[in-house]
Scaffold this active site. Structure first.
Site, PDB file in Angstrom:
ATOM      1  N   HIS A  65      47.649  75.391  50.594  1.00 32.61           N
ATOM      2  CA  HIS A  65      47.750  74.362  49.565  1.00 32.61           C
ATOM      3  C   HIS A  65      47.008  73.091  49.981  1.00 32.61           C
ATOM      4  CE1 HIS A  65      51.397  76.006  47.103  1.00 32.61           C
ATOM      5  NE2 HIS A  65      50.483  76.926  47.341  1.00 32.61           N
ATOM      6  N   GLU A  67      47.900  70.042  49.960  1.00 35.12           N
ATOM      7  CA  GLU A  67      48.692  69.102  50.765  1.00 35.12           C
ATOM      8  C   GLU A  67      48.618  69.466  52.247  1.00 35.12           C
ATOM      9  OE1 GLU A  67      49.530  70.731  48.009  1.00 35.12           O
ATOM     10  OE2 GLU A  67      51.219  69.837  46.983  1.00 35.12           O
ATOM     11  N   CYS A  91      55.047  71.796  46.346  1.00 37.07           N
ATOM     12  CA  CYS A  91      56.042  72.872  46.339  1.00 37.07           C
ATOM     13  C   CYS A  91      56.983  72.677  47.547  1.00 37.07           C
ATOM     14  CB  CYS A  91      55.335  74.228  46.435  1.00 37.07           C
ATOM     15  SG  CYS A  91      54.591  74.505  48.044  1.00 37.07           S
ATOM     16  N   CYS A  94      55.241  72.833  50.990  1.00 40.80           N
ATOM     17  CA  CYS A  94      54.471  71.628  51.307  1.00 40.80           C
ATOM     18  C   CYS A  94      55.405  70.450  51.562  1.00 40.80           C
ATOM     19  CB  CYS A  94      53.487  71.306  50.186  1.00 40.80           C
ATOM     20  SG  CYS A  94      52.098  72.456  50.176  1.00 40.80           S
TER      21      CYS A  94
HETATM   22  N1  LIG Z   1      51.285  71.492  44.937  1.00 42.55           N
HETATM   23  C1  LIG Z   1      50.414  72.517  44.895  1.00 42.55           C
HETATM   24  C2  LIG Z   1      50.610  73.564  44.031  1.00 42.55           C
HETATM   25  C3  LIG Z   1      49.708  74.601  44.011  1.00 42.55           C
HETATM   26  N2  LIG Z   1      48.631  74.575  44.819  1.00 42.55           N
HETATM   27  C4  LIG Z   1      47.635  75.648  44.737  1.00 42.55           C
HETATM   28  C5  LIG Z   1      47.980  77.013  45.160  1.00 42.55           C
HETATM   29  C6  LIG Z   1      47.162  77.893  44.231  1.00 42.55           C
HETATM   30  O1  LIG Z   1      45.826  78.008  44.689  1.00 42.55           O
HETATM   31  C7  LIG Z   1      47.192  77.135  42.974  1.00 42.55           C
HETATM   32  C8  LIG Z   1      48.347  77.503  42.080  1.00 42.55           C
HETATM   33  O2  LIG Z   1      47.946  78.574  41.325  1.00 42.55           O
HETATM   34  P1  LIG Z   1      48.486  78.861  39.858  1.00 42.55           P
HETATM   35  O3  LIG Z   1      49.761  79.578  40.015  1.00 42.55           O
HETATM   36  O4  LIG Z   1      48.640  77.522  39.150  1.00 42.55           O
HETATM   37  O5  LIG Z   1      47.395  79.667  39.256  1.00 42.55           O
HETATM   38  O6  LIG Z   1      47.310  75.775  43.358  1.00 42.55           O
HETATM   39  C9  LIG Z   1      48.436  73.517  45.674  1.00 42.55           C
HETATM   40  O7  LIG Z   1      47.424  73.481  46.415  1.00 42.55           O
HETATM   41  N3  LIG Z   1      49.332  72.517  45.698  1.00 42.55           N
END
Ligand SMILES: Nc1ccn([C@H]2C[C@H](O)[C@@H](COP(=O)(O)O)O2)c(=O)n1
Length: 165
Positions: A65, A67, A91, A94
């Site tokens: 992620h 973060e 999440c 993170c």
């Molecule tokens: N706070 C976050 C939430 C999600 N991500 C990233 C992880 C995945 O690459 C994407 C989420 O995929 P989705 O289920 O929306 O197609 O975003 C993050 O980096 N930080």
């Protein structure tokens, strides 16, 4: 926040690009990151498709992620007391890393997964750890970087970057 969104543009995730930017108490940028696969895990070999969170053929098993990458990319010894600007609310995983790295404030743009358990758990941990979080209200509606506007010989921007009064 604009820098977090600029970093997000480097993400190869076809559906969701997230960026994070960490600043210190003097608002100096000390870390940038975006969601992507770990070093050595090629975007051609690993799957970007969605699927079950524990599905071996979905991105969720492999992606780092934004973060986490921003914290790991820090240019200072530690990020105690720093603020993280992030496009999407962190999440639970993170949140744990944010808490352990002693970041004190999280500023997010979207909380679109607010009703999901991973966000509820995240907020529960951030609250318990005394980490402040707030939604970003942008002052500017738009930030445009137009390379055609740059006077390359004088290296000045036309129109010039606005200055603070
Ligand atoms: N706070 C976050 C939430 C999600 N991500 C990233 C992880 C995945 O690459 C994407 C989420 O995929 P989705 O289920 O929306 O197609 O975003 C993050 O980096 N930080």
């Amino acid at each position: 926040m604009a820098l977090a969104f600029l970093a997000a543009k480097r993400s190869k995730d076809p559906s969701t690009q997230v960026g994070a930017c960490i600043v210190d108490k003097n608002n100096k940028v000390v870390g940038l990151g975006y969601n992507g696969f770990p070093i050595g895990c090629s975007d051609e070999e690993f799957p970007w498709r969605k699927g079950g969170k524990t599905d071996l053929d979905s991105k969720y098993m492999y992606v780092c992620h934004a973060e986490m990458n921003a914290i790991l990319n820090k240019i200072t010894a530690d990020v105690t007391g720093c603020t993280m600007f992030v496009a999407l609310f962190p999440c639970a995983e993170c949140a744990k890393i944010i808490i352990q790295s002693r970041i004190s404030t999280v500023v997010y743009m979207s909380d679109k997964h607010a009703s999901k358990n991973e966000t509820i758990a995240s907020k529960r941990m951030l609250d318990a750890a005394g980490i402040k979080y707030r939604r970003h209200i942008p002052r500017e509606k738009k930030i445009v970087i137009d390379f055609d506007d740059v006077d390359w010989s004088g290296m000045s921007q036309v129109p010039q970057s606005p200055v603070k009064n």
